[in-house]
Motif scaffolding. Sequence first.
Motif, PDB file in Angstrom:
ATOM      1  N   LEU A   1      43.675  64.982   9.276  1.00  0.00           N
ATOM      2  CA  LEU A   1      43.377  63.787   8.479  1.00  0.00           C
ATOM      3  C   LEU A   1      44.462  62.731   8.638  1.00  0.00           C
ATOM      4  O   LEU A   1      44.165  61.537   8.761  1.00  0.00           O
ATOM      5  CB  LEU A   1      43.199  64.163   7.006  1.00  0.00           C
ATOM      6  CG  LEU A   1      41.917  64.929   6.677  1.00  0.00           C
ATOM      7  CD1 LEU A   1      41.921  65.381   5.221  1.00  0.00           C
ATOM      8  CD2 LEU A   1      40.696  64.079   6.969  1.00  0.00           C
ATOM      9  N   TRP A   2      45.723  63.153   8.654  1.00  0.00           N
ATOM     10  CA  TRP A   2      46.822  62.200   8.860  1.00  0.00           C
ATOM     11  C   TRP A   2      46.740  61.548  10.242  1.00  0.00           C
ATOM     12  O   TRP A   2      46.908  60.332  10.373  1.00  0.00           O
ATOM     13  CB  TRP A   2      48.186  62.880   8.694  1.00  0.00           C
ATOM     14  CG  TRP A   2      48.644  62.918   7.272  1.00  0.00           C
ATOM     15  CD1 TRP A   2      48.728  64.013   6.466  1.00  0.00           C
ATOM     16  CD2 TRP A   2      49.090  61.811   6.490  1.00  0.00           C
ATOM     17  NE1 TRP A   2      49.182  63.650   5.228  1.00  0.00           N
ATOM     18  CE2 TRP A   2      49.422  62.299   5.212  1.00  0.00           C
ATOM     19  CE3 TRP A   2      49.227  60.452   6.740  1.00  0.00           C
ATOM     20  CZ2 TRP A   2      49.889  61.480   4.196  1.00  0.00           C
ATOM     21  CZ3 TRP A   2      49.693  59.635   5.722  1.00  0.00           C
ATOM     22  CH2 TRP A   2      50.017  60.142   4.472  1.00  0.00           C
TER      23      TRP A   2
ATOM     24  N   ALA B   1      43.919  59.074  10.207  1.00  0.00           N
ATOM     25  CA  ALA B   1      44.259  57.869   9.440  1.00  0.00           C
ATOM     26  C   ALA B   1      45.178  56.955  10.244  1.00  0.00           C
ATOM     27  O   ALA B   1      44.993  55.731  10.265  1.00  0.00           O
ATOM     28  CB  ALA B   1      44.911  58.248   8.118  1.00  0.00           C
TER      29      ALA B   1
END
Length: 65
Positions: free
Chosen positions: A44-45, A48
């Motif tokens: 997810l990081w 993003a």
Amino acid sequence: MHNESPITPARAEPRVAASASPGLRPGTAPLYAEQRQRAKRTALWVGAIAVLVYVGFILSGVIGR
């Protein structure tokens, strides 16, 4: 000249992990819940950051005109 190749073809043997359970695919090991959660958080990081870089390129193109 001969049509025979001096190299004999080798058969690929499937790799099986020593600790694999019968229900799992060969060569895979189970990911524990904590490892899975950390991998998901990392993905997810990274996603993003990729979106921010993409938006940054778009905005730099718009602002640069």
